[in-house]
Design a protein around this motif. Sequence first.
Motif, PDB file in Angstrom:
ATOM      1  N   ALA A  39       2.420  16.095  10.411  1.00  0.00           N
ATOM      2  CA  ALA A  39       1.159  15.417  10.128  1.00  0.00           C
ATOM      3  C   ALA A  39       0.017  16.041  10.922  1.00  0.00           C
ATOM      4  CB  ALA A  39       1.283  13.926  10.448  1.00  0.00           C
ATOM      5  N   ALA A  40       0.298  16.407  12.179  1.00  0.00           N
ATOM      6  CA  ALA A  40      -0.745  16.980  13.032  1.00  0.00           C
ATOM      7  C   ALA A  40      -1.166  18.367  12.562  1.00  0.00           C
ATOM      8  CB  ALA A  40      -0.256  17.047  14.474  1.00  0.00           C
ATOM      9  N   ARG A  41      -0.285  19.085  11.850  1.00  0.00           N
ATOM     10  CA  ARG A  41      -0.598  20.440  11.404  1.00  0.00           C
ATOM     11  C   ARG A  41      -1.379  20.481  10.098  1.00  0.00           C
ATOM     12  NH1 ARG A  41       4.017  24.625  13.377  1.00  0.00           N
ATOM     13  NH2 ARG A  41       4.434  23.651  15.391  1.00  0.00           N
ATOM     14  N   LEU A  42      -1.508  19.335   9.446  1.00  0.00           N
ATOM     15  CA  LEU A  42      -2.254  19.297   8.198  1.00  0.00           C
ATOM     16  C   LEU A  42      -3.742  19.143   8.505  1.00  0.00           C
ATOM     17  CD1 LEU A  42      -1.695  19.161   5.067  1.00  0.00           C
ATOM     18  CD2 LEU A  42      -2.119  16.708   5.295  1.00  0.00           C
ATOM     19  N   THR A  43      -4.534  20.066   8.032  1.00  0.00           N
ATOM     20  CA  THR A  43      -5.971  20.052   8.345  1.00  0.00           C
ATOM     21  C   THR A  43      -6.832  19.704   7.140  1.00  0.00           C
ATOM     22  OG1 THR A  43      -6.091  22.434   7.908  1.00  0.00           O
ATOM     23  CG2 THR A  43      -5.698  21.753  10.189  1.00  0.00           C
ATOM     24  N   VAL A  44      -6.235  19.579   5.958  1.00  0.00           N
ATOM     25  CA  VAL A  44      -7.030  19.283   4.773  1.00  0.00           C
ATOM     26  C   VAL A  44      -7.276  17.783   4.655  1.00  0.00           C
ATOM     27  CG1 VAL A  44      -6.137  21.293   3.555  1.00  0.00           C
ATOM     28  CG2 VAL A  44      -4.992  19.091   3.285  1.00  0.00           C
ATOM     29  N   GLU A  45      -8.204  17.424   3.781  1.00  0.00           N
ATOM     30  CA  GLU A  45      -8.519  16.014   3.528  1.00  0.00           C
ATOM     31  C   GLU A  45      -7.351  15.334   2.836  1.00  0.00           C
ATOM     32  OE1 GLU A  45     -11.793  13.460   0.905  1.00  0.00           O
ATOM     33  OE2 GLU A  45     -12.101  15.604   1.293  1.00  0.00           O
ATOM     34  N   VAL A  46      -7.094  14.106   3.214  1.00  0.00           N
ATOM     35  CA  VAL A  46      -6.012  13.330   2.612  1.00  0.00           C
ATOM     36  C   VAL A  46      -6.608  12.430   1.531  1.00  0.00           C
ATOM     37  CG1 VAL A  46      -4.228  11.603   3.004  1.00  0.00           C
ATOM     38  CG2 VAL A  46      -4.648  13.367   4.714  1.00  0.00           C
ATOM     39  N   PRO A  47      -6.090  12.488   0.303  1.00  0.00           N
ATOM     40  CA  PRO A  47      -6.615  11.623  -0.762  1.00  0.00           C
ATOM     41  C   PRO A  47      -6.488  10.152  -0.400  1.00  0.00           C
ATOM     42  CG  PRO A  47      -5.244  13.365  -1.679  1.00  0.00           C
ATOM     43  CD  PRO A  47      -5.071  13.422  -0.192  1.00  0.00           C
ATOM     44  N   GLU A  48      -7.571   9.428  -0.542  1.00  0.00           N
ATOM     45  CA  GLU A  48      -7.584   8.005  -0.198  1.00  0.00           C
ATOM     46  C   GLU A  48      -6.631   7.217  -1.084  1.00  0.00           C
ATOM     47  OE1 GLU A  48      -8.765   4.907   2.262  1.00  0.00           O
ATOM     48  OE2 GLU A  48      -9.173   7.062   2.402  1.00  0.00           O
ATOM     49  N   ALA A  49      -6.471   7.655  -2.336  1.00  0.00           N
ATOM     50  CA  ALA A  49      -5.585   6.941  -3.257  1.00  0.00           C
ATOM     51  C   ALA A  49      -4.155   6.933  -2.748  1.00  0.00           C
ATOM     52  CB  ALA A  49      -5.649   7.577  -4.646  1.00  0.00           C
ATOM     53  N   LEU A  50      -3.708   8.049  -2.131  1.00  0.00           N
ATOM     54  CA  LEU A  50      -2.345   8.104  -1.603  1.00  0.00           C
ATOM     55  C   LEU A  50      -2.180   7.143  -0.429  1.00  0.00           C
ATOM     56  CD1 LEU A  50      -1.458  11.922  -1.672  1.00  0.00           C
ATOM     57  CD2 LEU A  50      -0.797  10.133  -3.280  1.00  0.00           C
ATOM     58  N   VAL A  51      -3.201   7.059   0.415  1.00  0.00           N
ATOM     59  CA  VAL A  51      -3.141   6.137   1.554  1.00  0.00           C
ATOM     60  C   VAL A  51      -3.087   4.699   1.048  1.00  0.00           C
ATOM     61  CG1 VAL A  51      -4.280   5.366   3.671  1.00  0.00           C
ATOM     62  CG2 VAL A  51      -4.399   7.772   3.003  1.00  0.00           C
ATOM     63  N   ASP A  52      -3.907   4.382   0.051  1.00  0.00           N
ATOM     64  CA  ASP A  52      -3.904   3.022  -0.515  1.00  0.00           C
ATOM     65  C   ASP A  52      -2.535   2.681  -1.098  1.00  0.00           C
ATOM     66  OD1 ASP A  52      -6.544   2.666   0.175  1.00  0.00           O
ATOM     67  OD2 ASP A  52      -7.332   3.213  -1.806  1.00  0.00           O
ATOM     68  N   GLN A  53      -1.920   3.644  -1.780  1.00  0.00           N
ATOM     69  CA  GLN A  53      -0.600   3.411  -2.361  1.00  0.00           C
ATOM     70  C   GLN A  53       0.444   3.173  -1.271  1.00  0.00           C
ATOM     71  OE1 GLN A  53       0.182   6.799  -4.890  1.00  0.00           O
ATOM     72  NE2 GLN A  53      -1.579   6.382  -6.202  1.00  0.00           N
ATOM     73  N   GLU A  54       0.367   3.925  -0.176  1.00  0.00           N
ATOM     74  CA  GLU A  54       1.330   3.761   0.913  1.00  0.00           C
ATOM     75  C   GLU A  54       1.133   2.415   1.610  1.00  0.00           C
ATOM     76  OE1 GLU A  54       4.323   4.391   3.760  1.00  0.00           O
ATOM     77  OE2 GLU A  54       3.955   5.233   1.779  1.00  0.00           O
ATOM     78  N   VAL A  55      -0.116   2.018   1.815  1.00  0.00           N
ATOM     79  CA  VAL A  55      -0.388   0.705   2.415  1.00  0.00           C
ATOM     80  C   VAL A  55       0.162  -0.396   1.513  1.00  0.00           C
ATOM     81  CG1 VAL A  55      -2.199  -0.942   3.040  1.00  0.00           C
ATOM     82  CG2 VAL A  55      -2.409   1.452   3.734  1.00  0.00           C
ATOM     83  N   ALA A  56      -0.068  -0.279   0.208  1.00  0.00           N
ATOM     84  CA  ALA A  56       0.438  -1.282  -0.733  1.00  0.00           C
ATOM     85  C   ALA A  56       1.961  -1.341  -0.694  1.00  0.00           C
ATOM     86  CB  ALA A  56      -0.050  -0.958  -2.144  1.00  0.00           C
ATOM     87  N   ARG A  57       2.602  -0.182  -0.572  1.00  0.00           N
ATOM     88  CA  ARG A  57       4.069  -0.148  -0.500  1.00  0.00           C
ATOM     89  C   ARG A  57       4.563  -0.877   0.741  1.00  0.00           C
ATOM     90  NH1 ARG A  57       8.122   2.344   1.920  1.00  0.00           N
ATOM     91  NH2 ARG A  57       6.690   3.446   3.303  1.00  0.00           N
ATOM     92  N   ARG A  58       3.891  -0.671   1.875  1.00  0.00           N
ATOM     93  CA  ARG A  58       4.297  -1.313   3.122  1.00  0.00           C
ATOM     94  C   ARG A  58       4.112  -2.837   3.031  1.00  0.00           C
ATOM     95  NH1 ARG A  58       3.832   2.041   8.061  1.00  0.00           N
ATOM     96  NH2 ARG A  58       4.125   4.204   7.423  1.00  0.00           N
ATOM     97  N   LEU A  59       3.005  -3.281   2.455  1.00  0.00           N
ATOM     98  CA  LEU A  59       2.775  -4.721   2.319  1.00  0.00           C
ATOM     99  C   LEU A  59       3.788  -5.343   1.364  1.00  0.00           C
ATOM    100  CD1 LEU A  59      -1.129  -5.010   2.161  1.00  0.00           C
ATOM    101  CD2 LEU A  59       0.377  -5.180   4.136  1.00  0.00           C
ATOM    102  N   GLU A  60       4.154  -4.591   0.328  1.00  0.00           N
ATOM    103  CA  GLU A  60       5.162  -5.088  -0.610  1.00  0.00           C
ATOM    104  C   GLU A  60       6.515  -5.248   0.083  1.00  0.00           C
ATOM    105  OE1 GLU A  60       7.154  -3.904  -4.938  1.00  0.00           O
ATOM    106  OE2 GLU A  60       5.449  -2.787  -4.158  1.00  0.00           O
ATOM    107  N   GLN A  61       6.827  -4.326   1.002  1.00  0.00           N
ATOM    108  CA  GLN A  61       8.070  -4.455   1.764  1.00  0.00           C
ATOM    109  C   GLN A  61       8.063  -5.713   2.617  1.00  0.00           C
ATOM    110  OE1 GLN A  61       8.399  -0.734   3.941  1.00  0.00           O
ATOM    111  NE2 GLN A  61       9.859   0.080   2.464  1.00  0.00           N
ATOM    112  N   VAL A  62       6.927  -6.008   3.259  1.00  0.00           N
ATOM    113  CA  VAL A  62       6.816  -7.220   4.071  1.00  0.00           C
ATOM    114  C   VAL A  62       7.015  -8.457   3.194  1.00  0.00           C
ATOM    115  CG1 VAL A  62       5.267  -8.630   5.489  1.00  0.00           C
ATOM    116  CG2 VAL A  62       5.304  -6.134   5.772  1.00  0.00           C
TER     117      VAL A  62
END
Length: 432
Positions: free
Chosen positions: A301-324
């Motif tokens: 993760a630290a070696r990645l220097t490009v922009e991270v798509p916000e949609a992917l972050v939103d999907q991962e957050v939604a996945r974590r909340l669904e697990q809870v």
Amino acid sequence: MKAAITTLSETRKRLEVQIPPEQVDASIDKIAQRHQRRAKVPGFRPGKVPIHIVRQRFKQDILHAVADDLVPQAVEDALREQELIPIDTPDVRDVSIDEGQPLTFHALFEVMPSIAGIDYEALTLRRTPVVPDADAIERTLDKLRLRASTLEPIADRSIETGDIVTVDLARWHISGPKGGPAPPPKDRREGVTIEIGADTNPPGFDSALFGLNVGDSKKFELSYPTDYEPADLAGTAVAYDIRVKAIHLRRLPEVSDEFAQSVGDFDTLATLKERIETDLRREAEIESQRGVRRDLMSQLAARLTVEVPEALVDQEVARRLEQVATRLAQQQVDPGKANINWDNLREEQRKPALETIRGTMVLDEVIRREGLTISEDDLEKEIGVYAERLEQTPTAVRAQLDRDNGIDALSEGMRREKAIDFLLSRATIIGA
């Protein structure tokens, strides 16, 4: 159709589209004729309303239907022509449509950034030895004793520390934190089991029950400290109305050879302790390996220097909340009524979700560069593992995955595991 792409950032794009008026008018004619067949207008028989009246009376409905018909296909055609794959459904905005005019709109979407120059060959990872402490065996024995314990009814005395008490309970907030949300309504529960003296009991709760006997009732109030956890109870005051239904004393079995034999296939207590020690060491080794994997993902993760798509972050957050939410449902807790501030939890999950996405983006790049694939045999073996765990047939599990579109997700996860194994095989792992 005219389409133009504007690059807003490494990942964000803007699509401008103009559909010519002749195509719009042709679609309006088709939709208007469809409306004519079912239009109901006073003074005309169904299906006999003149087309010009239909177009006038139902103009906005027709235009909406035309936009719904033309816009998605225009977006798909434009993206295919530009060879762009959006991460999520494009956000269509500012649709303008009228008779004799071009249909115009723009759409915002995100794409995966180009990843280049990542060196993943020279990774040095740390393995932290995880050694069971001296009391781990005794704690495990205590858990086994608790599991094998029995509850002895108590009828000749009042509640004491260590008792298991069954109560009917009602509780409600009489004051909430200043400026906080409205308190929940009165909560009534029957047959609630409480261990007197447990760390999870609210402060002052146990002492309020001391001296009560079976059949007794009591009303009392508790004030939660301002630093209490969970935070949604901090600084609140709650009223309780409790009726004691039963009191039990927990009886723990003596630690002996007989106890070891009752736990499983062990002849002596010494044999049971040896098995516990072996299991603890195995768990420690697994945890140590997990630590190496966490270090790997953190470094990726630290070696990645490009922009991270916000949609992917939103999907991962939604996945974590669904697990809870799933875990709460498995515990017979309604996620909507749990004492969880979902907005705060969503915000708390953004940082770890971002690191997870950054790591998986690098893994996907490793998969691409190294040509890592999963064979059909590999997939079938993994499905077999799932089937055994779920006590189902592989055929049934495969059918369920097909229905849920889960084969692609399973294959993607397996490819990423293969990328992790690839990186670990080439990394230098040192002891911390």
